[in-house]
Scaffold this motif. Structure first.
Motif, PDB file in Angstrom:
ATOM      1  N   ASP A 187       0.824  -1.212   0.000  1.00  0.00           N
ATOM      2  CA  ASP A 187       0.000   0.000   0.000  1.00  0.00           C
ATOM      3  C   ASP A 187       0.857   1.260   0.000  1.00  0.00           C
ATOM      4  O   ASP A 187       0.554   2.239  -0.675  1.00  0.00           O
ATOM      5  CB  ASP A 187      -0.909   0.014   1.233  1.00  0.00           C
ATOM      6  CG  ASP A 187      -2.114  -0.883   1.034  1.00  0.00           C
ATOM      7  OD1 ASP A 187      -2.172  -1.524  -0.043  1.00  0.00           O
ATOM      8  OD2 ASP A 187      -2.968  -0.941   1.921  1.00  0.00           O
ATOM      9  N   SER A 222       2.481   1.799  -3.282  1.00  0.00           N
ATOM     10  CA  SER A 222       1.455   2.142  -4.262  1.00  0.00           C
ATOM     11  C   SER A 222       1.145   3.639  -4.241  1.00  0.00           C
ATOM     12  O   SER A 222       0.789   4.227  -5.263  1.00  0.00           O
ATOM     13  CB  SER A 222       0.205   1.312  -3.973  1.00  0.00           C
ATOM     14  OG  SER A 222      -0.916   1.911  -4.505  1.00  0.00           O
ATOM     15  N   ASN A 223       1.315   4.272  -3.088  1.00  0.00           N
ATOM     16  CA  ASN A 223       1.109   5.722  -2.996  1.00  0.00           C
ATOM     17  C   ASN A 223       2.146   6.508  -3.786  1.00  0.00           C
ATOM     18  O   ASN A 223       1.960   7.687  -4.040  1.00  0.00           O
ATOM     19  CB  ASN A 223       1.171   6.178  -1.538  1.00  0.00           C
ATOM     20  CG  ASN A 223      -0.121   5.890  -0.803  1.00  0.00           C
ATOM     21  OD1 ASN A 223      -1.135   5.611  -1.440  1.00  0.00           O
ATOM     22  ND2 ASN A 223      -0.085   5.944   0.504  1.00  0.00           N
ATOM     23  N   PHE A 274     -10.073  13.701  -4.508  1.00  0.00           N
ATOM     24  CA  PHE A 274     -10.302  12.268  -4.309  1.00  0.00           C
ATOM     25  C   PHE A 274      -9.097  11.447  -4.769  1.00  0.00           C
ATOM     26  O   PHE A 274      -8.612  10.573  -4.053  1.00  0.00           O
ATOM     27  CB  PHE A 274     -11.560  11.849  -5.063  1.00  0.00           C
ATOM     28  CG  PHE A 274     -11.821  10.369  -5.063  1.00  0.00           C
ATOM     29  CD1 PHE A 274     -12.111   9.693  -3.880  1.00  0.00           C
ATOM     30  CD2 PHE A 274     -11.782   9.644  -6.245  1.00  0.00           C
ATOM     31  CE1 PHE A 274     -12.353   8.330  -3.879  1.00  0.00           C
ATOM     32  CE2 PHE A 274     -12.027   8.283  -6.247  1.00  0.00           C
ATOM     33  CZ  PHE A 274     -12.317   7.627  -5.061  1.00  0.00           C
ATOM     34  N   PHE A 275      -8.592  11.755  -5.950  1.00  0.00           N
ATOM     35  CA  PHE A 275      -7.425  11.018  -6.443  1.00  0.00           C
ATOM     36  C   PHE A 275      -6.233  11.219  -5.504  1.00  0.00           C
ATOM     37  O   PHE A 275      -5.496  10.284  -5.207  1.00  0.00           O
ATOM     38  CB  PHE A 275      -7.053  11.466  -7.858  1.00  0.00           C
ATOM     39  CG  PHE A 275      -7.939  10.875  -8.920  1.00  0.00           C
ATOM     40  CD1 PHE A 275      -8.405   9.582  -8.821  1.00  0.00           C
ATOM     41  CD2 PHE A 275      -8.300  11.623 -10.042  1.00  0.00           C
ATOM     42  CE1 PHE A 275      -9.226   9.035  -9.794  1.00  0.00           C
ATOM     43  CE2 PHE A 275      -9.114  11.086 -11.024  1.00  0.00           C
ATOM     44  CZ  PHE A 275      -9.580   9.791 -10.905  1.00  0.00           C
ATOM     45  N   ALA A 288      -6.354  11.949  -2.294  1.00  0.00           N
ATOM     46  CA  ALA A 288      -6.602  11.254  -1.026  1.00  0.00           C
ATOM     47  C   ALA A 288      -6.393   9.750  -1.174  1.00  0.00           C
ATOM     48  O   ALA A 288      -5.913   9.086  -0.264  1.00  0.00           O
ATOM     49  CB  ALA A 288      -8.024  11.548  -0.548  1.00  0.00           C
ATOM     50  N   LEU A 289      -6.741   9.221  -2.343  1.00  0.00           N
ATOM     51  CA  LEU A 289      -6.520   7.790  -2.590  1.00  0.00           C
ATOM     52  C   LEU A 289      -5.039   7.448  -2.478  1.00  0.00           C
ATOM     53  O   LEU A 289      -4.674   6.313  -2.187  1.00  0.00           O
ATOM     54  CB  LEU A 289      -6.981   7.432  -4.001  1.00  0.00           C
ATOM     55  CG  LEU A 289      -8.366   6.878  -4.212  1.00  0.00           C
ATOM     56  CD1 LEU A 289      -8.516   6.459  -5.657  1.00  0.00           C
ATOM     57  CD2 LEU A 289      -8.652   5.699  -3.303  1.00  0.00           C
ATOM     58  N   HIS A 290      -4.187   8.432  -2.744  1.00  0.00           N
ATOM     59  CA  HIS A 290      -2.752   8.192  -2.683  1.00  0.00           C
ATOM     60  C   HIS A 290      -2.137   8.766  -1.430  1.00  0.00           C
ATOM     61  O   HIS A 290      -0.952   9.092  -1.402  1.00  0.00           O
ATOM     62  CB  HIS A 290      -2.072   8.767  -3.929  1.00  0.00           C
ATOM     63  CG  HIS A 290      -2.469   8.044  -5.170  1.00  0.00           C
ATOM     64  ND1 HIS A 290      -3.465   8.478  -5.998  1.00  0.00           N
ATOM     65  CD2 HIS A 290      -2.022   6.887  -5.693  1.00  0.00           C
ATOM     66  CE1 HIS A 290      -3.605   7.614  -6.989  1.00  0.00           C
ATOM     67  NE2 HIS A 290      -2.748   6.647  -6.833  1.00  0.00           N
ATOM     68  N   THR A 321      -6.730  15.963   2.640  1.00  0.00           N
ATOM     69  CA  THR A 321      -7.672  16.684   1.791  1.00  0.00           C
ATOM     70  C   THR A 321      -7.164  18.092   1.482  1.00  0.00           C
ATOM     71  O   THR A 321      -7.206  18.555   0.340  1.00  0.00           O
ATOM     72  CB  THR A 321      -9.037  16.774   2.482  1.00  0.00           C
ATOM     73  OG1 THR A 321      -9.410  15.455   2.867  1.00  0.00           O
ATOM     74  CG2 THR A 321     -10.089  17.338   1.568  1.00  0.00           C
TER      75      THR A 321
END
Lengths: 299, 421
Positions: A69, A72-73, A96-97, A99-101, A105
């Motif tokens: 994980d 992956s960031n 959102f993209f 934050a996914l990484h 925010t």
């Protein structure tokens, strides 16, 4: 260190072998091109690198380790047929993209605005994706791919469907990423994109690796027997037949592939006698040529 | 965990902000209240539709004796029930007379025709003809009125003074009390029925609505290929869970808003009409059951709908696949009357323990007649177990299906996905 290291990776879908015993390394800080026709296994390879798919056998290491994980960031990914949430606002989408990484925010929002400003798109932040033109959506998509400042960027067919402005923009972003030490990998079936920007390439066909390595060396190994001629008058096809493997004649310009490299001076002499030669140049083979030749050789 | 949270948050915020959510949140209660209370309210205000009956009395003894049984009046104060006693011409043919009056009823001159045969006082059957035979209230009341009229006439024939017949034939009123575990409540079973209908319908509608949204949302991501970006960052199971939780949270939010509105509305009604409020009050424990059964039912169906969304490649395909699932959700609503008639019967008990029907069925039963605690407990345990099983199964379909573009899987392919994943 290698950004990506792939060892003997194989993947089959029911009866079809999509990727067949592929191995390669992508050095850190390079721009690396996956080349091959549609359906050759490029996307499957990329998906396995990202652990979206699991290989049947073989080993893949990303940024020095088995992808987790945290690693992956550090990766940015632009899928082949890319998409955005149509009814979402540009800013929310980018946050959102981010934050996914793993971005907060607030940080994601700040970076989104920096990027949007840079692309002259600051006014769109509150617009919904569906209100944007295709070119604008593509820009939003790039930003979403790099907003978290990734060390490794993987772009699947990034140039397909881009207008000239965005094509240039994307190339600039790629060069900038490399300048900062990031590694860029992209796949394409358009050879001319690779010729201009890649350090290293891999040619894939039917799931197998055909050629891999530094682009300049591949050119040397496979080029040298092509002559570019600009002329007026009529090309004396009959007179040079015994020296020539093939001719790609476009009227004022021709690419002539020789049977043997050392016949180039002989060819020039015969051409000069028959038509008005304005330019005669021994060229590096285009990737298109190399690709066709390598595929034929593999058969 | 962070990524699930990111997915949940996006799913939640995007939906709560949508105009359709705000509209749905406002309109559903308005619609529900309308459907439930509007007819009652209209009926109580206008005293119902006027009823105008033609009466053919072959006994020639009941004229004027029907009216005392009806005291309701219309909005303008005139009596709601009017009776037109037909004069029977000497030597009239009953058949012609009957057919002629039937024609008048059909033409709308009368609401109905009351045919009282000559032997009505000695055991004959009175007949009523009406275009709208569906109104059982009118039929029952007219029948009752004729019975009373016949009784007073018989009493007079047996020598009872006419003045006393009224008192003798007076109806005995019946008041219904509901016996609950805690005590006795006046107001009968209307509130149970209203509550059951309200809860069952909302439960069914929201489970279906939010379940379908799970399926649509997954299909959207699949078709726009966003799913690949998500899958790079999250495992398929995390992605599925994030979506289901996010959309479920929207449902709970909607319930919370409705709950608050209902509480406020309840307080308002109590202020206006305490009796009405008591008859329709719903105990707070009911809301707890409601939310619990919503969540359990929703999670079960959301897991199924997630697999449906992952399997489909287009909106049309998704709709075809949603059909069988929708039917499963509807079945308890179809069986509503059966549950009402016998909430503790063996068939209903068994059905309410089947996870697919459990939520709505149990909610109906709890409203009508609290089932034994072990049955409620069992239904919840079975639901939780089914959710876990279904989620595991769906995750396997989801994992493969989400990256399959172009073609919907055949059943054998689906079985292979489940086995191999």
């Amino acid at each position: 260190m290698d950004a990506i290291s792939v060892r003997d990776v194989t993947k089959s879908f029911s009866t079809q072998r999509a990727v067949d015993e592929i191995s390669f390394d992508v050095p850190e800080g390079s721009i690396y091109g996956f080349l091959g026709p549609n359906g050759s296994g490029k996307t499957t390879t990329i998906r396995m690198i990202l652990k979206i798919l699991m290989p049947d056998s073989g080993e893949i290491r990303v940024l020095g380790k088995d992808l987790d994980d945290k690693t992956s960031n550090r990766i940015g990914y632009l899928p082949e047929e890319r998409g955005l949430y149509r009814s979402m606002r540009v800013e929310d989408q980018l946050v959102f993209f981010g934050a996914l990484h793993g971005l907060s925010t607030a940080e994601a929002r700040r970076r989104a605005h920096v990027w949007l400003e840079r692309f002259d798109a600051g006014d769109w932040a509150m617009r919904k994706i569906q209100e944007l033109s295709k070119g604008m959506q593509q820009k939003v998509q790039f930003i979403g791919t790099v907003i978290h400042d990734p060390d490794l960027v993987i772009l699947d067919e990034p140039f397909s469907g881009l207008d000239p402005v965005n094509t240039r923009l994307l190339k600039d972003v790629m060069l900038e990423l490399r300048a900062r030490g990031s590694t860029v990998i992209f796949s394409t079936h358009q050879m001319e994109q690779v010729e201009k920007s890649c350090d290293r390439i891999m040619l894939i066909h039917k799931g197998r690796k055909l050629v891999e390595g530094l682009l300049s060396r591949i050119r040397q190994e496979h080029g040298g027997d092509v002559v570019q001629v600009e002329y007026s008058g009529e090309l004396p096809r009959e007179a040079v037949k015994d020296l020539v493997e093939s001719i790609n004649d476009q009227g004022q310009y021709a690419e002539i592939r020789l049977r043997r490299e050392e016949d180039a001076p002989a060819l020039l002499r015969r051409l000069v006698g028959a038509c008005d030669v304005r330019r005669f140049q021994i060229a590096e083979a285009s990737l298109d040529d190399i690709f066709v030749r390598v595929v034929e050789a593999a058969k | 965990m962070n990524r699930i949270w990111t997915i949940v948050r996006r799913e939640y915020l995007e939906r709560v902000r949508q105009r359709s959510f705000i509209l749905g949140t406002v309109l559903v209660p308005v619609f529900m209240l309308g459907v439930t209370f509007l007819p009652i309210w209209i009926a109580s205000r206008t005293g119902g539709q006027p009823v105008h009956l033609a009466v053919v009395d072959w006994t020639a003894s009941l004229k004027g004796k029907l009216e005392p049984s009806f005291s309701d009046s219309l909005a303008d104060g005139s009596p709601r029930f009017r009776f037109d006693y037909q004069t029977i011409p000497p030597g009239a043919d009953p058949k012609t007379l009957l057919e002629g009056l039937q024609k008048d009823v059909r033409a709308g001159d009368y609401t109905g025709l009351l045919w009282i045969p000559a032997d009505a006082l000695t055991g004959g059957t009175v007949e009523m003809y009406a275009m709208n035979a569906a109104d059982p209230e009118i039929g029952a009341r007219v029948g009752n009125a004729v019975s009373r009229a016949a009784m007073t006439t018989r009493l007079v024939q047996h020598g009872v003074p006419a003045a006393e017949t009224e008192a003798i034939s007076k109806n005995v009123p019946l008041k219904i009390f509901k016996l609950t575990k805690e005590g006795v409540r006046e107001g009968g079973f209307e509130s149970d029925f209203v509550g059951m209908l309200l809860f069952a319908m909302i439960l069914y509608m929201t489970i279906l609505l939010y379940g379908v949204q799970v399926s649509r949302s997954i299909l959207e991501e699949k078709n726009s290929r966003i799913v690949e970006i998500l899958l790079k960052s999250a495992r398929p199971f995390q992605l599925m869970l994030g979506k289901i939780i996010g959309i479920g949270a929207v449902g709970v939010t909607q319930y919370a808003i409705w709950g608050l509105a209902a509480t406020a509305g309840g307080a308002f009604i109590r202020g206006m009409s305490p009796a009405f409020a008591q008859a329709t009050s719903i105990p707070p424990s009911m809301f707890v059951f409601f939310v619990v059964y919503f969540l359990l039912g929703y999670f079960l169906y959301a897991a199924i709908f997630a697999a449906v969304g992952a399997m489909a490649t287009s909106e049309q395909e998704a709709q075809q696949l949603q059909w069988p699932v929708t039917i499963l959700i509807i079945i308890p609503i179809i069986l509503l009357t059966m549950v009402m008639r016998n909430p503790d019967g063996p068939v209903v008990t068994v059905l309410s323990l089947i996870p697919f029907f459990s939520s709505v069925m149990m909610m109906m039963r709890i409203n009508l007649h609290m089932p034994p605690a072990w049955q409620i407990g069992a239904s919840m345990v079975i639901l939780v177990a089914s959710i876990l099983g279904m989620a595991a199964l769906s995750a396997r379909i989801f994992r493969v299906g989400i990256l399959m573009y172009g073609k919907r899987p055949t059943l054998p392919e689906l079985m292979r996905w489940i086995r191999e994943a």
